[in-house]
Design an enzyme around this catalytic site. Structure first.
Site, short mmCIF file in Angstrom:
data_model
loop_
_atom_site.label_atom_id
_atom_site.label_comp_id
_atom_site.label_asym_id
_atom_site.label_seq_id
_atom_site.Cartn_x
_atom_site.Cartn_y
_atom_site.Cartn_z
N LEU A 11 -33.66 -38.98 -2.62
CA LEU A 11 -34.05 -40.29 -2.97
C LEU A 11 -35.38 -40.06 -3.72
CD1 LEU A 11 -33.45 -42.29 -0.07
CD2 LEU A 11 -32.20 -42.16 -1.92
N ASN A 105 -36.33 -42.05 7.08
CA ASN A 105 -35.22 -42.67 8.06
C ASN A 105 -35.70 -42.98 9.38
OD1 ASN A 105 -33.02 -42.80 6.53
ND2 ASN A 105 -32.46 -40.77 6.81
N ALA A 131 -27.42 -41.12 -2.31
CA ALA A 131 -27.84 -40.06 -3.15
C ALA A 131 -28.07 -38.82 -2.15
CB ALA A 131 -29.21 -40.29 -3.70
N LYS A 185 -31.32 -51.20 10.97
CA LYS A 185 -30.85 -49.94 10.49
C LYS A 185 -30.99 -48.87 11.31
CE LYS A 185 -31.34 -47.03 6.31
NZ LYS A 185 -32.34 -46.29 5.17
N SER A 253 -26.34 -38.85 6.06
CA SER A 253 -27.64 -38.04 5.79
C SER A 253 -27.82 -37.06 6.74
CB SER A 253 -28.81 -38.98 5.62
OG SER A 253 -29.16 -39.59 6.81
#
Length: 306
Positions: A11, A105, A131, A185, A253
């Site tokens: 990122l 994160n 990504a 999230k 990820s």
């Protein structure tokens, strides 16, 4: 207004390439002389589309954290466990007019960074863009998403920030409820990331573990309410399955980190959620069992369990 980018993962490189493509001034900050030397051999950030049919190269200047240049806008895009050490390296270059965007994160690292630079304004980012790196400084833009920006301290939107990002094709939206976004999230990541590592599977394959996911989701729903983030709990189970279905072919990820034999952000995802459940006296036995399973899976691969 010049951007500095610290943390050149997928990122960080994606943002750097977009700023460069829009001809906005941008500098990279490499953590030490060895990392700077590796970048200087390449001398550019590369960005490819999802099918890797088109690749653009962007020569971007790089420097060390000890450089004297003041920082007006910083994107901190390193891993959550590196965030405090990274910001400490550049704290002398920040002032009360600087702006730091935190792109980590999970939860916990953002508050720790803000505590280290109390006189500098921090903006928290939550991104659903996909990504990955094919090699150092070469990012593949795997999936369109959204980026929400907000202030944990409820400050108003910084003038020009959103337009600056959008001019660089970075799809940012300001929200006054960034904590709700982060907690939602976190809950979704508490389900997807551990199970894709434990079973070494893509997101879509998690449908085979629907009962477990729904059970842990019920506990996370209760935890969000206990943490006074009831808005994040609304339709949580439905949102979890929407993300799984929408990203069915993706590798999480955390699974990417494991495949690359890198330390994961477990402490800031299931670790943070488990710690919060204890602090709030909200029983989450299935979540704790999932966290323990993840720790075992990481240990078997020789990776840190914290």
């Amino acid at each position: 207004m010049r951007w500095h980018i610290q943390g050149l993962g997928s990122l960080g490189c994606l943002w750097a390439a977009r700023f460069a493509a829009a001809q906005q001034p941008v500098r990279l900050i490499l953590r030490n002389p060895a990392a700077l030397a590796r970048y200087q051999k390449i001398g550019r950030v590369r960005l490819s589309d999802a099918n890797q049919q088109h690749t653009q190269s962007y020569p971007i200047s790089a420097q060390l954290p000890t450089h004297h240049e003041p920082i007006s806008r910083l994107l901190l895009a390193c891993k959550a466990y590196d965030a405090t050490a990274a910001i400490a390296q550049v704290a002398h270059r920040l002032n009360q007019d600087s702006l730091v965007v935190l792109l980590q994160n999970g939860l916990g690292s953002q508050q720790a960074v803000q505590a280290l630079i109390p006189n500098t304004r921090c903006i928290v980012a939550s991104s659903t863009e996909g990504a990955y790196l094919t090699e150092p400084f070469h990012s593949v833009f795997a999936g369109q998403g959204e980026i929400w920006l907000g202030s944990l301290e409820r400050h108003p939107e910084p003038e020009g920030l959103i337009n600056n990002c959008r001019d660089a094709q970075i799809p940012c939206t300001w929200t006054a409820t960034i904590e709700t976004t982060l907690w939602r999230k976190l809950a979704i990541n508490c389900l997807i990331n551990p199970l894709t590592v434990i079973h070494d599977c893509s997101n879509g394959a998690l449908i085979a573990h629907a009962d477990l996911i729904n059970g842990v989701c019920t506990e996370l729903h209760a935890l969000l309410i206990a943490a006074q983030h009831s808005a994040a709990a609304d339709d949580l189970q439905q949102q979890v399955w929407q993300v799984i279905n929408k990203t069915a072919s993706n590798s999480s990820s955390m699974r990417q980190d494991v495949h690359n034999k890198r330390r994961t952000e477990i402490n800031y995802i299931t670790g943070f959620a488990c710690a919060q459940s204890i602090a709030l006296e909200c029983r989450t036995p299935a979540l704790h069992a999932l966290h323990a399973q993840l720790q075992k899976a990481l240990s078997m691969r020789g990776l840190p369990t914290r």
